[in-house]
Write a protein that holds these residues in place. Structure first.
Motif, PDB file in Angstrom:
ATOM      1  N   PHE A 164       3.429 -23.611   2.118  1.00  8.12           N
ATOM      2  CA  PHE A 164       3.787 -23.924   0.731  1.00  8.12           C
ATOM      3  C   PHE A 164       3.577 -22.706  -0.168  1.00  8.12           C
ATOM      4  O   PHE A 164       4.455 -22.360  -0.974  1.00  8.12           O
ATOM      5  N   VAL A 165       2.441 -22.046  -0.021  1.00  4.24           N
ATOM      6  CA  VAL A 165       2.145 -20.850  -0.825  1.00  4.24           C
ATOM      7  C   VAL A 165       3.163 -19.750  -0.519  1.00  4.24           C
ATOM      8  O   VAL A 165       3.696 -19.097  -1.427  1.00  4.24           O
ATOM      9  N   THR A 166       3.449 -19.561   0.753  1.00  7.96           N
ATOM     10  CA  THR A 166       4.420 -18.538   1.161  1.00  7.96           C
ATOM     11  C   THR A 166       5.802 -18.830   0.586  1.00  7.96           C
ATOM     12  O   THR A 166       6.477 -17.933   0.079  1.00  7.96           O
ATOM     13  N   SER A 167       6.213 -20.086   0.646  1.00  2.00           N
ATOM     14  CA  SER A 167       7.522 -20.464   0.094  1.00  2.00           C
ATOM     15  C   SER A 167       7.555 -20.321  -1.423  1.00  2.00           C
ATOM     16  O   SER A 167       8.579 -19.953  -1.990  1.00  2.00           O
ATOM     17  N   THR A 168       6.434 -20.589  -2.073  1.00  2.00           N
ATOM     18  CA  THR A 168       6.352 -20.415  -3.527  1.00  2.00           C
ATOM     19  C   THR A 168       6.457 -18.936  -3.892  1.00  2.00           C
ATOM     20  O   THR A 168       7.161 -18.570  -4.844  1.00  2.00           O
ATOM     21  N   LEU A 169       5.780 -18.084  -3.127  1.00  2.00           N
ATOM     22  CA  LEU A 169       5.899 -16.628  -3.349  1.00  2.00           C
ATOM     23  C   LEU A 169       7.336 -16.171  -3.124  1.00  2.00           C
ATOM     24  O   LEU A 169       7.856 -15.344  -3.880  1.00  2.00           O
ATOM     25  N   PHE A 170       7.972 -16.711  -2.080  1.00  2.00           N
ATOM     26  CA  PHE A 170       9.381 -16.393  -1.833  1.00  2.00           C
ATOM     27  C   PHE A 170      10.217 -16.733  -3.064  1.00  2.00           C
ATOM     28  O   PHE A 170      11.032 -15.931  -3.515  1.00  2.00           O
ATOM     29  N   LEU A 171      10.044 -17.937  -3.588  1.00  2.00           N
ATOM     30  CA  LEU A 171      10.842 -18.378  -4.734  1.00  2.00           C
ATOM     31  C   LEU A 171      10.635 -17.459  -5.931  1.00  2.00           C
ATOM     32  O   LEU A 171      11.601 -17.083  -6.612  1.00  2.00           O
ATOM     33  N   ALA A 172       9.399 -17.053  -6.178  1.00  2.00           N
ATOM     34  CA  ALA A 172       9.114 -16.128  -7.285  1.00  2.00           C
ATOM     35  C   ALA A 172       9.810 -14.782  -7.070  1.00  2.00           C
ATOM     36  O   ALA A 172      10.429 -14.234  -7.996  1.00  2.00           O
ATOM     37  N   CYS A 173       9.743 -14.261  -5.858  1.00  2.00           N
ATOM     38  CA  CYS A 173      10.410 -12.980  -5.554  1.00  2.00           C
ATOM     39  C   CYS A 173      11.928 -13.119  -5.627  1.00  2.00           C
ATOM     40  O   CYS A 173      12.614 -12.213  -6.119  1.00  2.00           O
ATOM     41  N   TYR A 174      12.452 -14.226  -5.147  1.00  2.37           N
ATOM     42  CA  TYR A 174      13.899 -14.460  -5.164  1.00  2.37           C
ATOM     43  C   TYR A 174      14.418 -14.500  -6.607  1.00  2.37           C
ATOM     44  O   TYR A 174      15.411 -13.849  -6.938  1.00  2.37           O
TER      45      TYR A 174
END
Length: 147
Positions: free
Chosen positions: A44-54
């Motif tokens: 979940f944290v990794t996917s949230t970081l992905f979304l922020a970077c995206y």
């Protein structure tokens, strides 16, 4: 660090999310709830970081550079395949956000029966989005770079 590294960072985060999802599935199949929880929270944290970077990357492209996203043009024969992967990835990426939040919420509230019922849908869709995110990066930037 340059903004141009963000597609690779995004692919890495998607790949890491897929690995964590796989590990989480492995652990719950073996009844190791603590390891499962840790992997799923990390995913979940990794996917949230992905979304922020995206959002950062595409916001920068649009608002600062006045560019749209990279368009897949070549090879022309592969474009329909790429667009099909992109369409399913994008659609499910939107669908997966509320599913992940509901699934996580039910686990936090220790409502494990309802958690399991929705996780049966959430996990494969989330895994698909994570894996196809890496595939899209590879196709667009490494296998068929669009220049």
């Amino acid at each position: 660090m340059s903004i141009t590294v963000l597609p690779a960072v995004n692919a890495t985060l998607n790949g890491l999310s897929a690995v964590l999802l796989g590990c989480g599935y492995y652990y719950i199949q073996r009844k190791n709830q603590t390891a499962h929880r840790n992997c799923m929270v990390a995913a979940f944290v990794t996917s949230t970081l992905f979304l922020a970077c995206y959002i950062t990357y595409h916001g920068y492209l649009g608002y600062v550079l006045h560019q749209g996203p990279t368009v897949f043009r070549n090879p022309a024969w592969f474009r329909p395949i790429y667009l099909t992967i992109l369409l399913t990835h994008t659609t499910l990426a939107v669908v997966i956000v509320p599913l992940v939040l509901i699934t996580l919420s039910r686990a936090i509230k220790k409502r494990f029966d309802s958690h399991r019922r929705i996780a049966r849908w959430t996990w494969p869709l989330w895994m698909y989005v994570s894996v196809t995110g890496v595939l899209i990066y590879l196709l667009l930037y490494r296998i068929f770079p669009q220049t």
